[in-house]
Scaffold this motif. Sequence first.
Motif, PDB file in Angstrom:
ATOM      1  N   UNK A 191      53.232  47.592  26.694  1.00 33.44           N
ATOM      2  CA  UNK A 191      52.478  46.623  25.878  1.00 33.44           C
ATOM      3  C   UNK A 191      52.205  47.188  24.494  1.00 33.44           C
ATOM      4  N   UNK A 192      51.843  48.468  24.415  1.00 34.61           N
ATOM      5  CA  UNK A 192      51.638  49.101  23.108  1.00 34.61           C
ATOM      6  C   UNK A 192      52.900  49.002  22.243  1.00 34.61           C
ATOM      7  N   UNK A 193      54.034  49.360  22.830  1.00 33.00           N
ATOM      8  CA  UNK A 193      55.288  49.308  22.072  1.00 33.00           C
ATOM      9  C   UNK A 193      55.583  47.889  21.591  1.00 33.00           C
ATOM     10  N   UNK A 194      55.381  46.906  22.464  1.00 30.59           N
ATOM     11  CA  UNK A 194      55.697  45.523  22.101  1.00 30.59           C
ATOM     12  C   UNK A 194      54.787  45.016  20.978  1.00 30.59           C
ATOM     13  N   UNK A 195      53.521  45.381  21.007  1.00 32.80           N
ATOM     14  CA  UNK A 195      52.606  44.912  19.959  1.00 32.80           C
ATOM     15  C   UNK A 195      52.992  45.484  18.595  1.00 32.80           C
ATOM     16  N   UNK A 196      53.491  46.729  18.584  1.00 33.87           N
ATOM     17  CA  UNK A 196      53.971  47.281  17.314  1.00 33.87           C
ATOM     18  C   UNK A 196      55.289  46.640  16.901  1.00 33.87           C
ATOM     19  N   UNK A 197      56.215  46.505  17.845  1.00 35.15           N
ATOM     20  CA  UNK A 197      57.514  45.915  17.526  1.00 35.15           C
ATOM     21  C   UNK A 197      57.381  44.482  17.030  1.00 35.15           C
ATOM     22  N   UNK A 198      56.370  43.789  17.475  1.00 35.47           N
ATOM     23  CA  UNK A 198      56.168  42.405  17.052  1.00 35.47           C
ATOM     24  C   UNK A 198      55.302  42.308  15.804  1.00 35.47           C
ATOM     25  N   UNK A 199      55.072  43.444  15.145  1.00 35.56           N
ATOM     26  CA  UNK A 199      54.359  43.500  13.859  1.00 35.56           C
ATOM     27  C   UNK A 199      52.935  42.950  13.927  1.00 35.56           C
ATOM     28  N   UNK A 200      52.281  43.178  15.075  1.00 37.27           N
ATOM     29  CA  UNK A 200      50.927  42.668  15.232  1.00 37.27           C
ATOM     30  C   UNK A 200      49.855  43.754  15.096  1.00 37.27           C
ATOM     31  N   UNK A 201      50.257  45.040  15.154  1.00 39.77           N
ATOM     32  CA  UNK A 201      49.258  46.105  15.125  1.00 39.77           C
ATOM     33  C   UNK A 201      49.791  47.365  14.479  1.00 39.77           C
ATOM     34  N   UNK A 202      48.834  48.167  13.946  1.00 33.68           N
ATOM     35  CA  UNK A 202      49.105  49.511  13.468  1.00 33.68           C
ATOM     36  C   UNK A 202      48.871  50.492  14.619  1.00 33.68           C
ATOM     37  N   UNK A 203      49.284  51.727  14.411  1.00 35.25           N
ATOM     38  CA  UNK A 203      49.178  52.731  15.463  1.00 35.25           C
ATOM     39  C   UNK A 203      47.738  52.960  15.911  1.00 35.25           C
ATOM     40  N   UNK A 204      46.801  53.061  14.964  1.00 33.54           N
ATOM     41  CA  UNK A 204      45.418  53.332  15.351  1.00 33.54           C
ATOM     42  C   UNK A 204      44.841  52.204  16.205  1.00 33.54           C
ATOM     43  N   UNK A 205      45.288  50.964  15.955  1.00 35.91           N
ATOM     44  CA  UNK A 205      44.835  49.830  16.770  1.00 35.91           C
ATOM     45  C   UNK A 205      45.222  50.024  18.228  1.00 35.91           C
ATOM     46  N   UNK A 206      46.440  50.513  18.439  1.00 33.09           N
ATOM     47  CA  UNK A 206      46.976  50.654  19.790  1.00 33.09           C
ATOM     48  C   UNK A 206      46.219  51.712  20.585  1.00 33.09           C
ATOM     49  N   UNK A 207      45.950  52.851  19.956  1.00 32.18           N
ATOM     50  CA  UNK A 207      45.260  53.913  20.682  1.00 32.18           C
ATOM     51  C   UNK A 207      43.787  53.600  20.899  1.00 32.18           C
ATOM     52  N   UNK A 208      43.173  52.937  19.942  1.00 31.19           N
ATOM     53  CA  UNK A 208      41.787  52.521  20.156  1.00 31.19           C
ATOM     54  C   UNK A 208      41.711  51.519  21.294  1.00 31.19           C
TER      55      UNK A 208
END
Length: 437
Positions: A207-224
């Motif tokens: 899910x983390x990878x997909x949210x970045x690949x779909x241009x919806x989040x930055x890295x810090x968003x994913x880890x938080x």
Amino acid sequence: MFRRITLSILFPLCSLSALNAQTAPLDSAYLAEIDSIIQEYEARRRMEQVEQVVKQHEQLRLKKEMSFTPQGALPLARGLILTWSDRKFVNHSAIFEKKSDLYTWADYGIGSMPLAANWIMKAAGVKSRSKLERMLTANVMAFGISVGMTEGLKHAVKETRPDNTDTRSFPSGHTSFAFVSASILSREYGYLSPWITVGGYIAATGTQFMRMRHNRHWMNDLYMGAGIGMVSTNLAYFLTDRIWGEKAINTPEVRRKDVMRLMRFNAQPTGISFVSGTEIGNRNIHFDNATVKAGAAISAGFDLSFYTSSYFAVELMTRIANTQMKVYGTDHTFSGDQLSIYHFDLSAKLSTPVDLSQRLGARIFAGTRTLSGANFTDGVTTYSIPNETKFELGLGINYYCLDTDNYAWGLTCDYFHTFSHCMPNRYSISSVWKIIF
């Protein structure tokens, strides 16, 4: 008590034997029967002692199970560090492509798979950690805490998404949902098999990878988001345990396979590890009049290790890292793009037990690194990073701790040197979930 019972039985028998000894020889069959009675009482006493030790150990495991665990602290720390270290990168202008809204539901689908598996097994009657009422309490509380924290931060921070659609980027709600889902599955059914826990966290990382690949989040968003999801679940189970006490919970059991796993961990821990973390290092690729800069990359992969002895192993390492990139050094606003990095390496590893449940190791490795390529344009000028495959060398250190839930968890830090002018030096810091064969 046992001794008094035994003596009360044997004393008359011995007295009778002494009287009979004056008139008749001892009966060997009779003596053998007496000996078997003594052995039976001894066996029962040893069994009672073993049962007492097992019961005490199960109570200790239950107490540990009902205490608060700090899982999620590491992703939260990474998210906070990246929020500070990548602040200038996030705020720098770039236009990332807007993807279809259908991806939002696809991402939720991946993230909800562990939760669905949890309730399917519950409906099928598979024994879980918690009885139904206790599980419902913990699940509702976990999602309530997670949603409250996520939505509160979204309204307070108002970070713009990469695709510039709104200001609800920080933190990732999809990721927090996915890690709540994976953590619930691990807490309820992780004792059955390490594949259950590891499979849940693979889905959450996906899910983390997909949210970045779909241009919806930055890295810090994913880890938080990941940290919030894990901490919310552990807090919810801790509070649920305070409410219910020891009612409606199944006590952890001591099993033979747990003892065998401990022995393999200290002897030859051959197995497969799922690795998820952050890759950083060289971030700049220079052109004649501009520079393409990369943010921190999200990284995941597998390590397949084969131990030839207690201390030496051969490992096959695979990694995929994904990073967002922007163009600097120009007055024009260029499109943003993403670069994928693939590592395939063979490692020689030395590892030694520190105590019964911990190991430290170091490795050297060699293999190839492949870049996927990326393009950036302002409508007139285009900068391109070509596809390439180059030879790489590296080294790393790692730490493993055997968990009570069937798997070993740990940390690994690796350095990659690639013989290329594009980002030759890279470092990764990753969490590890290892399944021991």
